[in-house]
Structures are given as C-alpha cells and as structure tokens.
Design an enzyme around this catalytic site. Structure first.
Site, PDB file in Angstrom:
ATOM      1  CD  GLU A 271      -2.526  -1.175   2.745  1.00 16.14           C
ATOM      2  OE1 GLU A 271      -3.605  -1.764   2.827  1.00 16.14           O
ATOM      3  OE2 GLU A 271      -1.988  -0.621   3.715  1.00 16.14           O
ATOM      4  N   PRO A 272       1.669   1.477  -1.013  1.00 14.79           N
ATOM      5  CG  PRO A 272       2.846   1.466  -3.042  1.00 14.79           C
ATOM      6  CD  PRO A 272       1.843   0.678  -2.238  1.00 14.79           C
ATOM      7  NE  ARG A 310       4.540  15.582   4.710  1.00 10.72           N
ATOM      8  CZ  ARG A 310       5.841  15.483   4.864  1.00 10.72           C
ATOM      9  NH1 ARG A 310       6.642  16.346   4.267  1.00 10.72           N
ATOM     10  NH2 ARG A 310       6.367  14.523   5.580  1.00 10.72           N
ATOM     11  CB  CYS A 348      -3.364  35.083  11.696  1.00  9.00           C
ATOM     12  SG  CYS A 348      -3.820  36.280  10.456  1.00  9.00           S
ATOM     13  CE1 TYR A 377      -0.634  10.624   3.654  1.00  5.67           C
ATOM     14  CE2 TYR A 377       1.673  10.376   3.054  1.00  5.67           C
ATOM     15  CZ  TYR A 377       0.444   9.822   3.349  1.00  5.67           C
ATOM     16  OH  TYR A 377       0.287   8.455   3.316  1.00  5.67           O
TER      17      TYR A 377
HETATM   18  C1  PLP Z   1      -1.239   5.925   5.271  1.00 10.55           C
HETATM   19  C2  PLP Z   1      -1.280   4.472   5.028  1.00 10.55           C
HETATM   20  C3  PLP Z   1      -0.550   3.919   3.972  1.00 10.55           C
HETATM   21  C4  PLP Z   1       0.379   4.726   3.092  1.00 10.55           C
HETATM   22  O1  PLP Z   1       1.494   5.141   3.779  1.00 10.55           O
HETATM   23  P1  PLP Z   1       2.708   5.825   2.983  1.00 10.55           P
HETATM   24  O2  PLP Z   1       3.689   6.147   4.041  1.00 10.55           O
HETATM   25  O3  PLP Z   1       2.174   7.043   2.331  1.00 10.55           O
HETATM   26  O4  PLP Z   1       3.226   4.834   2.007  1.00 10.55           O
HETATM   27  C5  PLP Z   1      -0.685   2.566   3.739  1.00 10.55           C
HETATM   28  N1  PLP Z   1      -1.482   1.794   4.497  1.00 10.55           N
HETATM   29  C6  PLP Z   1      -2.201   2.294   5.536  1.00 10.55           C
HETATM   30  C7  PLP Z   1      -3.064   1.396   6.316  1.00 10.55           C
HETATM   31  C8  PLP Z   1      -2.116   3.645   5.831  1.00 10.55           C
HETATM   32  O5  PLP Z   1      -2.812   4.134   6.863  1.00 10.55           O
END
Ligand code: PLP
Length: 421
Positions: A271-272, A310, A348, A377
C-alpha cells in the site's frame, strides 16, 4: 527535491519538459504541480523491486487523491487503499474495479461499512474485534456476499520514524494485538459472513529501518502459521522518500531483498502512498515581501500552512528553491552567494513557517519559489483556514510535454457553497 523530472534547465526550474514559469504565468500561485511521469516511474520501480513476489500494489489514495493522478495510476494497474467511504467513492469514479480496493481505517462507521459492502470492495482491513461483528451483521442485513477480511496486526514494533507517523508500536491506536487476533480466529464461527484469509500490517510511514519491517513481517507470519487459510499478507505502505539531498534512506530494493525470502508463496499486497507521489510534486508560490527584522531575513510568500501543513504539523523538511536562478548564481541554494532566510506564509499563526534558515539567493517581491517533494500529504491536507481558496493542481502529462489544470483554483463561492446564505 530535484530528480529526473524536477530539474533546472538553463537556470529555470522545469517539471519534465514544461517550464514552471509557463504554468504560473497562466495559472498564478500558489499552485501544486505534479509530474505524472515521475509518479508512474515510482510505481514501476516498486513493482520491479518486488517482482519476485508479484505483489498487488494498492496506491494509498490518502497521500494524494487528485482524480487525474488516481486515473493514471489505476490505468497502470494499481489498486487502491482507501481509508474512508469518500476515498472509495473517488477511487471508483477514477475507474478502479471494486475488487481492487482495500478498505482500511481504525474507525469505520456503520454507513461506511454498508457502502463498502454495497460496492463490493475486495478487502476489509479490520482493526477492531467489534468491527467484525458490525461487518458480519451488515452483510446479513443487506444480503451481501461474504467479505474478505485481513486482520491488521499491531506487531508492537517501533518504527524509527516521527512519532506522529509511526503506527506499529504497542501504545498506538492502530491494529490488533496478537492476542486479539488469536481470539478472533478462534471465534471465527461467530462470524459466518467473514472470510478470515488475510493479515495486514502497516507499521508507519517514512520507514528508515528494513530490520524493523522484517521483524514485523516475521511476527505476522509466525502469528498466522497455525491458520493455513490465511495466505494473503498485506505489508502496508511506508516506503521512505528522501526530502533532503544528503538524506540516506533504504532503497525499494533493500526492502524487497529483506522481505522476499519471507513472503515467497504468499499473495502479497503493498500500500505505498508517499513513495509514489511525494517526489513527483511541488508547490509553487511567490515572494510577496522581504522583511529584515530581529537580525533575520523573512521571505513572506503567498503560500502558507493552509496549502502545505507538513512542516508545522510534523516538523517536516522541504527543500525550497527559486524557480529562476539569478544569473550571478549558477548553482542552487547550497552554494555561495545565498542567504539564510525564513520562508513564511501570510496566515495568522506563528507556526506558519515553510522553512527556517533556508539558503536562498536574494529574491525580490514577485519572484517565484518552489517547495519540493510536496506531492504527498500536501493538497489532501490543505484547508480554507483564513478563507484561503485551495490552490489549483496542475498535472504534467506522462510524456512530459504538455500540462493540464486537473483541479482549478477554488473560488470564494466554492468556500461558501455548503452554507446557508
Ligand atoms: C497511510 C497508510 C498507507 C500509506 O502510507 P505511505 O507512508 O504514504 O506509504 C498505507 N497503508 C495504511 C493502512 C495507511 O494508513
């Protein structure tokens, strides 16, 4: 940071073959600019590094959910990791098939669960014992097909990352303990509509330590060893991105080399988010004022924490560079002839600082500057604080030659549209 897609040519900053000055002449500032080429390159690099596992890559759309970005990643074969029903809706609109969506999140509401079931998402990543009951009952009530469940394991491993983006330690709100997972699997008969066939883990973002990741995956595999029906391992996101030129981070390959021997024979999901889109994006603003005060130089810009939070939120670092290098200064910021300045926004809040002690050349009001590695982000966390319309998002095409306003600048009317007038 600079890379193959974000580069200077003859002293002017480009996104692939498009000069940033050309975009801002038409669109104005602040504006987010993304290189589709770079995002797709990053996706391919991850796929190549992990090729022995042939993983399903689910882009984590919370990092950047612009439809143009989603569409093109989906067309290149990515699935989606969604953390709300809104993200599922958006991903479906961008063309993903529901079975290629994983639905994660520590606090899914009953409405979100019902929507995800109606849409037939591929996986629920479950983080609560009670959530299993909700999903099971919602399936009965809605006469839905059984759902595939990946239990999110909290391996109680400390990822060496910022505390706000680390999620796998014992005290975090995320995931289930090994004990809770064993308990659930022992009670599977109570949830006849659920297929407990996966394990999920995501120990944090910006992971700097392949060994902590290896330990977490190993612990997950030991946990599922007694359950032969669990053959899918979702190892989450968190692959790191360099935000500074001298930053040493483990490569995609080093994560893949560490994890491949462990995960052979399993169906693997990744899940990148950040690692796909962060370094494909920049946020461009314009210097409004130069203020010398209390022995410091401030460049007050038209870009603020409302567009990119950020730095105030995580103390994150972003390189800030001029869009046009002065002729007397052929090198960028690190070189001689630069001043250390604070780049601040108009909002502000004392925390509205985009960079402290940034080496920049002398710049006059009207000079554009670029905040690099802002693709992840960034826009997704932008707000209307101080009634600032959110900025437009420009996407430079995959071939690098043309560009398009993928999302226009918000208007004052947009900001009022949900209120009673
Ligand atoms: C935020 C998140 C990601 C992605 O994280 P990255 O650091 O952006 O790769 C993947 N899986 C889950 C469950 C997340 O909450």
């Amino acid at each position: 940071m600079l890379n193959d897609s974000i580069q200077y040519h003859n002293g002017a900053l480009f996104c692939d073959s498009v000069a940033v000055t050309e975009i801002i002449a038409q669109v104005g500032t602040p504006v987010y600019i993304y290189s589709l080429k770079r995002a797709l390159h990053n996706l391919e690099q991850i796929r190549a590094a992990f090729h022995e596992l042939n993983p399903h890559i689910h882009y984590s759309s919370k990092a950047n959910s612009n439809l143009a970005i989603l569409k093109s990643l989906i067309q290149s074969g990515a699935g989606i990791d969604a953390v709300s029903a809104g993200e599922i809706h958006r991903a479906l609109l961008a063309g993903v098939s529901a079975e290629n969506i994983v639905f994660a999140g520590v606090g899914k509401t009953p409405n979100e669960i019902a929507y995800a079931l109606e849409q037939k998402v591929g996986w629920f990543n479950v983080e609560n014992i009670a959530e299993c009951q909700y999903i099971n009952d919602a399936i009965t009530a809605g006469k839905h097909a059984p759902a595939q469940i990946a239990l999110r394991f909290n391996p109680e491993v400390t990822a060496n990352t910022h505390p706000y983006i680390s999620t796998g330690h014992g005290g975090a709100k995320f995931g289930l303990t090994a004990e809770a997972i064993r308990y659930l699997l022992a009670q599977q008969a109570d949830y006849p509509n659920l297929k407990f066939t996966g394990i999920h883990l995501h120990i944090g973002s910006q992971l700097h330590d392949t060994d902590a990741t290896r330990q977490a995956v190993q612990a997950a595999l030991e946990l599922i060893a007694p359950y032969p029906e669990i053959r899918t391992v979702n190892i989450g996101g968190g692959l790191p991105v360099a935000y500074k030129p001298d930053e040493q981070i483990p490569s995609f390959e080093s994560f893949a080399e560490t994890l491949t021997p462990l995960l052979k024979g399993y169906t693997v999901l990744l899940e990148p988010g950040r690692s796909i889109i962060a370094d494909a994006g920049m946020l461009v603003g314009t210097v409004l004022y130069v203020k010398r005060q209390a022995g410091q130089i401030f460049y007050i810009a038209d870009v603020s924490m409302a567009e990119l939070i950020r730095t105030p939120l995580y103390n994150a670092h972003h390189e800030i560079v001029p869009v046009v290098l002065p002729e007397s200064l052929p090198t960028i910021p690190q070189g001689e002839g630069n001043f250390l300045v604070n780049v601040v926004g108009p909002v502000c809040e004392s925390s509205d600082v985009l960079g402290r002690s940034v080496p920049l050349p002398e710049m006059s009001p009207g000079a554009p500057l670029a905040i690099l590695t802002a693709g992840a982000y960034g826009m997704v966390m932008a707000s209307n604080y101080n009634q600032r319309p959110r900025p437009p998002e420009v996407v430079v095409s995959e071939d690098g030659q043309s560009w398009d306003i993928a999302r226009r600048r918000e208007t004052w009317d947009d900001m009022l549209s949900a209120e009673n007038l």
